[in-house]
Scaffold this motif. Structure first.
Motif, PDB file in Angstrom:
ATOM      1  N   ILE A 549       1.004  -1.111   0.016  1.00  0.00           N
ATOM      2  CA  ILE A 549      -0.113   0.006   0.006  1.00  0.00           C
ATOM      3  C   ILE A 549       0.842   1.147   0.076  1.00  0.00           C
ATOM      4  N   ALA A 550       1.892   1.141   0.859  1.00  0.00           N
ATOM      5  CA  ALA A 550       2.852   2.435   1.032  1.00  0.00           C
ATOM      6  C   ALA A 550       3.376   2.608  -0.168  1.00  0.00           C
ATOM      7  N   THR A 551       4.104   1.751  -0.975  1.00  0.00           N
ATOM      8  CA  THR A 551       4.955   2.132  -2.008  1.00  0.00           C
ATOM      9  C   THR A 551       4.651   1.773  -3.277  1.00  0.00           C
ATOM     10  N   SER A 552       3.314   1.283  -3.531  1.00  0.00           N
ATOM     11  CA  SER A 552       2.713   1.403  -4.971  1.00  0.00           C
ATOM     12  C   SER A 552       2.735   2.493  -5.650  1.00  0.00           C
ATOM     13  N   ARG A 553       2.739   2.591  -6.990  1.00  0.00           N
ATOM     14  CA  ARG A 553       2.742   3.629  -7.850  1.00  0.00           C
ATOM     15  C   ARG A 553       1.399   4.184  -7.894  1.00  0.00           C
ATOM     16  N   CYS A 554       0.347   3.366  -8.005  1.00  0.00           N
ATOM     17  CA  CYS A 554      -1.007   3.688  -8.366  1.00  0.00           C
ATOM     18  C   CYS A 554      -2.136   3.199  -7.280  1.00  0.00           C
ATOM     19  N   GLY A 555      -3.220   3.638  -7.808  1.00  0.00           N
ATOM     20  CA  GLY A 555      -4.362   3.294  -6.830  1.00  0.00           C
ATOM     21  C   GLY A 555      -4.744   1.621  -6.893  1.00  0.00           C
ATOM     22  N   LEU A 556      -4.042   0.934  -7.959  1.00  0.00           N
ATOM     23  CA  LEU A 556      -4.392  -0.457  -7.859  1.00  0.00           C
ATOM     24  C   LEU A 556      -3.714  -1.059  -6.664  1.00  0.00           C
ATOM     25  N   GLY A 557      -2.256  -0.830  -6.604  1.00  0.00           N
ATOM     26  CA  GLY A 557      -1.439  -1.244  -5.580  1.00  0.00           C
ATOM     27  C   GLY A 557      -1.863  -0.603  -4.377  1.00  0.00           C
ATOM     28  N   HIS A 558      -2.485   0.404  -4.292  1.00  0.00           N
ATOM     29  CA  HIS A 558      -2.654   1.072  -3.022  1.00  0.00           C
ATOM     30  C   HIS A 558      -4.095   0.470  -2.220  1.00  0.00           C
ATOM     31  N   THR A 559      -4.918  -0.243  -3.244  1.00  0.00           N
ATOM     32  CA  THR A 559      -5.939  -0.767  -2.517  1.00  0.00           C
ATOM     33  C   THR A 559      -6.118  -2.423  -2.807  1.00  0.00           C
ATOM     34  N   SER A 560      -5.039  -2.905  -3.390  1.00  0.00           N
ATOM     35  CA  SER A 560      -5.276  -4.384  -3.800  1.00  0.00           C
ATOM     36  C   SER A 560      -4.963  -5.079  -2.151  1.00  0.00           C
ATOM     37  N   PRO A 561      -4.297  -5.011  -1.410  1.00  0.00           N
ATOM     38  CA  PRO A 561      -4.277  -5.688  -0.086  1.00  0.00           C
ATOM     39  C   PRO A 561      -5.595  -5.733   0.749  1.00  0.00           C
ATOM     40  N   ASN A 562      -6.662  -4.718   0.348  1.00  0.00           N
ATOM     41  CA  ASN A 562      -7.834  -4.593   1.012  1.00  0.00           C
ATOM     42  C   ASN A 562      -8.498  -5.858   1.237  1.00  0.00           C
ATOM     43  N   PRO A 563      -8.948  -6.784   0.363  1.00  0.00           N
ATOM     44  CA  PRO A 563      -9.487  -8.153   0.648  1.00  0.00           C
ATOM     45  C   PRO A 563      -8.892  -8.565   1.769  1.00  0.00           C
ATOM     46  N   VAL A 564      -7.648  -8.587   1.769  1.00  0.00           N
ATOM     47  CA  VAL A 564      -6.814  -9.407   2.984  1.00  0.00           C
ATOM     48  C   VAL A 564      -7.161  -8.852   4.243  1.00  0.00           C
TER      49      VAL A 564
END
Ligand SMILES: Cc1cc2nc3c(=O)[nH]c(=O)nc-3n(C[C@H](O)[C@H](O)[C@H](O)COP(=O)(O)O)c2cc1C
Ligand code: SF4
Ligand code: SF4
Ligand code: SF4
Lengths: 664, 247
Positions: A549-564
């Motif tokens: 979440i902290a280091t991703s470049r765009c919104g996809l990576g900023h939210t992808s761990p949300n399900p977990v």
């Protein structure tokens, strides 16, 4: 009989014509590729070479684009019938696995494999925007809904009998879906019309009111209305418009984001089907307000069945002087809209990736700053807004900002379209004031035995009964409108697993944390599902999520761990019930059999490892393998990670052979 | 016209000019921010994310983020360094990195970064073990993309400096891989003198020159002598940084 040379010449001519149709302009690569694929069934390296020559580019660049999008094929197969089955969790719960099995059996082909015998292909694809009528599939981009094994068998037999896709039998479509230019069996499922989108609107009343104001005054109205973006992020619309309007430039662009890729979202589908004139009026007002003369509607390929209809409406508007030069008699106000078809990539819903795609590139997000409003499409100031956002504009101009600001809550004015799907009796689209509680939505939709609700699609939050009192608005639970309902029968961990796989499949791969980190997170979920998880795994999943979440470049990576993260937060028991204590000092997560199995396979079958070639086509992912979640061998071998190959262990092996291995 | 201003990195006041990125300002002041995809002379792109810093509370890549007056930046802290270790670990696990047999060992920036960040413990992450074919078609170089860290340095060097397009990515996500403009490297216009093929462009051991492997003795290789980043730290020396407490 055509000679091979004649066939090659024919293909070359097709490709050259496609390029010429778009002035050999590399920035129209998406259109060129669609044109070639429609004629030849795919784009092979010969075609890529010709395209590169014609557009003064390099073959590898063309290949980079073709291979980025999941609906482009590198295998030319004229007349091919491509069946895309929706693999989303909602479709899984609705029985897509049985449907898939019938297709496989009747057609005699496997999902993901191509067969030289018949010109039919079966593929999985993520959410196609029909969760309210799941299970669903696209056959050459024509949607088929509410599939059953019987219906699948009838379709498969008709296809084998050579019946053309546009002549396959369908049920009746609702509303405009039954128009000859659309002609699909899709239902609108508008369950609750509200005050903004589905209230009566006198056509052009918004545009005419806007024309009486200066562009700056129009922007002020939107500001007063408190309209925030409906695509998910909730960014104030006026700010974006102001930035684009005040950046000095000769050209400006207005882009409508109709990518609607978030799993479980389908409200833009309804607007595009029934309210496209409202959308075009909204785009025109936006263009007036920011000083743009060119517009683009970025339409996801899954909605290609609406392409002809939307083009027809644009033509009509041009004929009526609503697009083109001096619109509605306003001197100095020229504006026109073209439709850009996507080709299967969730990331292209992210606004800067969408712009890359419109420019004919790989759909990778751009470095920000500069933001699109400053330097977007082809470097010009560009406003990107969601379909629903733009559809609210005419109503605001027509009925006034005060009226709009009075709807909804303090910080979230207006109404919102919700796409409700899953375990409920009335799935469909609901227009509700922002601030409505989850509980109220469940009551409206008949989700009586809900155990969990996924708010905001895969990238949103999974909440449980304790949180059903929370409200849908930017202050509490922000959402682009997806409400997926799960009852007590559903396996929440396999839902989490599916969403993580979705992100792994859809990551553009540009940055390290999202490209690699999500694979590790997915593998961690799989480890727990297999009962191999240990207490420390939970902590390392949290850490990994934080880094992604902290280091991703765009919104996809900023939210992808949300399900977990959200399932860990709201459903901790789902995890702890599967976690093993360390027994007898053994590391529980270590599977000795599996570790040895891989080594055995390498030792006994070196050829398989060494001769592994990189394949462009996804490897064979059998229907059941892909859906059940728990795997016999690691993810990498299964989900078609072509160039990451883990040798499979042959289960028919003689067990005594293992004995030998162990002894030697 | 360029009036300088100050940014505050971990409490140290660093001078910056309009148009400079955070990394450029820090480099000029002799403050090294770890990085893998960024390299002198090529446009920054922010893909490895190892240079992540917290800029007024928001995580950004220092190589692409413009320095703004009075920005408060967190860089050399436990949490930033943990992110960096996680990212470098991800890269080490994504490709096949068996250093003892690798020709780039000792001059490899990934390996050097792992040392600098203190990645020594084993961890819980799996290895992905790619199996991509070697491309030994070219008379001068072997291309082994199993060690590729997707820094795009070869792509950018070829495009920006050689005026060619020898390299580009194909595929997406974890399937993404480096491809060449042709079926093999030998079909491309890669030639002697190309910046893209030169020493120091590929940070790892993907583009390997034929015929002269392992020529530098252990002990004299680039990172045997100093840590990665020391050349920047030594350029102007960190001693001349004024900490704000000292002011
Ligand atoms: C991975 C990702 C996917 C997105 N998909 C969509 C989408 O399908 N439709 C959409 O309108 N916005 C999508 N967005 C949000 C857009 O980036 C952008 O914020 C939006 O189009 C702006 O319009 P709005 O302000 O009207 O909401 C997505 C964002 C991300 C990070
Ligand atoms: S976070 Fe990084 S890899 Fe993921 S989609 Fe965004 S840019 Fe691509
Ligand atoms: S590329 Fe670097 S990290 Fe990878 S094996 Fe070679 S020396 Fe080690
Ligand atoms: S081959 Fe080397 S320079 Fe090129 S992208 Fe991979 S790691 Fe970077």
């Amino acid at each position: 009989m055509t000679t091979p040379q004649a066939a090659t010449d024919y293909a070359t001519d097709i490709v050259k014509n496609a390029c010429r149709q778009y002035n050999n302009d590399a920035s129209r690569m998406m259109d060129i590729l669609w044109c070639v694929q429609d004629a030849l069934g795919g784009i092979d390296t010969d075609a890529m070479t010709v395209i590169a020559q014609q557009t003064s580019g390099y073959r590898v660049e063309v290949e980079g684009v073709v291979s980025f999008y999941s609906f482009f094929s590198s295998q030319p197969r004229p007349q091919v019938v491509r069946i895309y089955l929706c693999e989303d969790v909602i479709d899984q719960h609705a029985g897509i696995a049985e449907v898939a099995a019938v297709f496989e059996r009747t057609l005699g082909i496997r999902i993901g494999q191509t067969s030289a015998d018949i010109p039919v292909e079966l593929h999985w694809t993520p959410c196609i925007g029909l969760s309210d009528q799941a299970p669903a599939a696209l056959i050459n981009f024509r949607p088929f809904t509410r599939l059953t094994p019987d219906k699948a068998e009838a379709l498969a037999r008709a296809i084998l009998a050579g019946i053309a896709v546009h002549e396959l039998p369908i049920g009746e479509g609702e509303g405009n879906n039954s128009k000859p230019l659309i002609n699909v069996e899709v239902a609108n499922n508008l369950r609750l019309p509200g005050a903004v989108y589905f209230a009566p609107h006198r056509p052009l009343s918004g545009l005419d009111n806007a024309g009486r104001l200066s562009p700056a005054q129009v922007r002020h109205e939107i500001r007063q209305a408190g309209l925030r973006g409906r695509g998910g992020a909730g960014y104030p619309v006026w700010k974006k418009w102001e930035a684009a309007a005040t950046t000095a430039s000769e050209r400006r662009f207005v882009i409508c984001n109709a990518d609607e890729g978030e799993p479980g979202t389908f409200k833009d589908r309804l607007l595009l089907t029934e309210k496209a004139d409202l959308l075009f009026e909204g785009m025109t007002i936006a263009a007036y307000a920011v000083g743009a003369s060119e517009g683009i509607l970025y339409l996801r390929a899954e909605y290609r069945y609406l392409h002809a209809w939307l083009n027809h409406l644009l033509l009509e508007r041009r004929r009526q002087g609503l697009l083109g030069k001096a619109i509605r008699g306003m001197e100095n106000f020229d504006f026109d809209i073209r439709i850009q078809l996507g080709a299967g990539a969730y990331i292209c819903g992210e606004e800067s990736a969408l712009i890359s795609s419109c420019e004919g590139r790989r759909g990778e997000p751009k470095t920000k700053p500069p933001f699109p409003a400053q330097a977007g499409y082809l470097g010009y100031p560009t406003v990107v807004n969601n379909v629903e956002t733009l559809c609210a504009i005419p109503a605001i101009l027509s009925r006034g900002s005060q009226w709009f600001a009075g709807l909804g809550t303090e910080q979230s004015s207006g109404t919102k379209l919700l796409s409700v799907s899953g375990d409920c009796s009335r799935p469909g689209v609901y227009e509700v004031p922002l601030g409505i509680s989850v509980k109220e939505v469940l009551t409206l939709a008949g989700g009586v035995d809900a155990q969990a609700v996924q708010v905001g699609g895969a990238s949103g939050e999974m909440i449980g009964v304790a949180d059903f009192g929370r409200s849908l608005c930017f202050e509490d639970l922000p959402t682009a409108g997806a409400i997926m309902i799960f009852n007590g029968q559903r396996n929440l961990l396999s839902i989490v697993h599916y969403f993580m796989r979705f992100f792994v499949d859809e990551s553009c791969g540009y940055c390290t944390p999202c490209r690699v980190g999500n694979v590790f997170l997915l593998q961690a979920v799989e480890k727990i599902m297999k009962g191999l998880g240990e207490a420390q795994d939970i902590e390392s999943m949290r850490q990994l999520s934080e880094t992604i979440i902290a280091t991703s470049r765009c919104g996809l990576g900023h939210t992808s761990p949300n399900p977990v993260l959200s399932s860990l937060k709201h459903f901790p028991l789902v995890y702890s019930s599967l976690i093993r204590e360390n027994a007898k000092g053994m590391q529980a997560g270590f599977d000795l059999e599996q570790a040895l199995a891989t080594a055995r396979a390498i030792v006994r079958r070196p050829a398989e490892v060494l001769q592994c070639e990189v394949r462009l086509q996804p490897a064979d992912a059998h229907a059941s393998d892909r859906l059940t979640g728990v795997l016999a061998y690691p993810l990498i071998a299964r989900s078609g990670l072509d160039d990451y190959t883990v040798p499979k262990v042959d289960s028919t092996d003689d067990p005594s052979a293992h004995q030998e291995d162990a002894e030697s | 016209m360029s009036t300088t201003f100050t940014i505050h990195v971990d409490g140290a006041a660093i001078p910056a000019r309009p148009g400079q990125t955070i990394m450029e300002a820090c480099d000029a002041a002799g403050l090294y921010i770890p990085r893998l995809c960024d390299v002198e002379g090529l446009a920054p792109q922010g893909s490895c994310r190892v240079c992540t810093v917290r800029d007024n509370g928001r995580c950004v890549s220092a190589c692409t983020q413009p320095a703004m007056p009075e920005a408060v930046i967190e860089h050399d802290t436990e949490s930033m360094n943990r992110y960096r270790r996680d990212l470098v670990t991800m890269l080490l696990h994504e490709g096949n990195h068996l250093c003892p047999g690798c020709e780039a060992s000792g001059r490899c920036e990934l390996q050097a970064m792992a040392y600098r960040l203190g990645i020594t413990d084993s961890n819980r992450l799996p290895y992905l073990q790619p199996v991509r074919p070697l491309d030994a078609s070219h008379p001068l170089w072997v291309l082994d993309t199993n060690r590729c860290i997707f820094c795009s340095r070869c792509i950018r060097a070829s495009r920006e400096q050689d005026g060619k397009n020898v390299f580009e990515y194909v595929g997406r996500g974890i399937h993404k891989r480096l491809a060449v403009n042709g079926n093999h490297l030998a079909d491309t216009s890669a030639q002697e003198g190309d910046h893209a093929m030169s020493d120091g462009i590929c940070p790892v051991g993907c583009i390997i020159r034929k015929g002269e492997g392992f020529s530098t003795p252990i002990g004299q290789r680039r990172f045997d002598k100093h840590l990665i980043g020391e050349e920047i730290e030594n350029k102007s020396g960190r001693s001349d940084l004024s900490t704000e407490e000292a002011q």
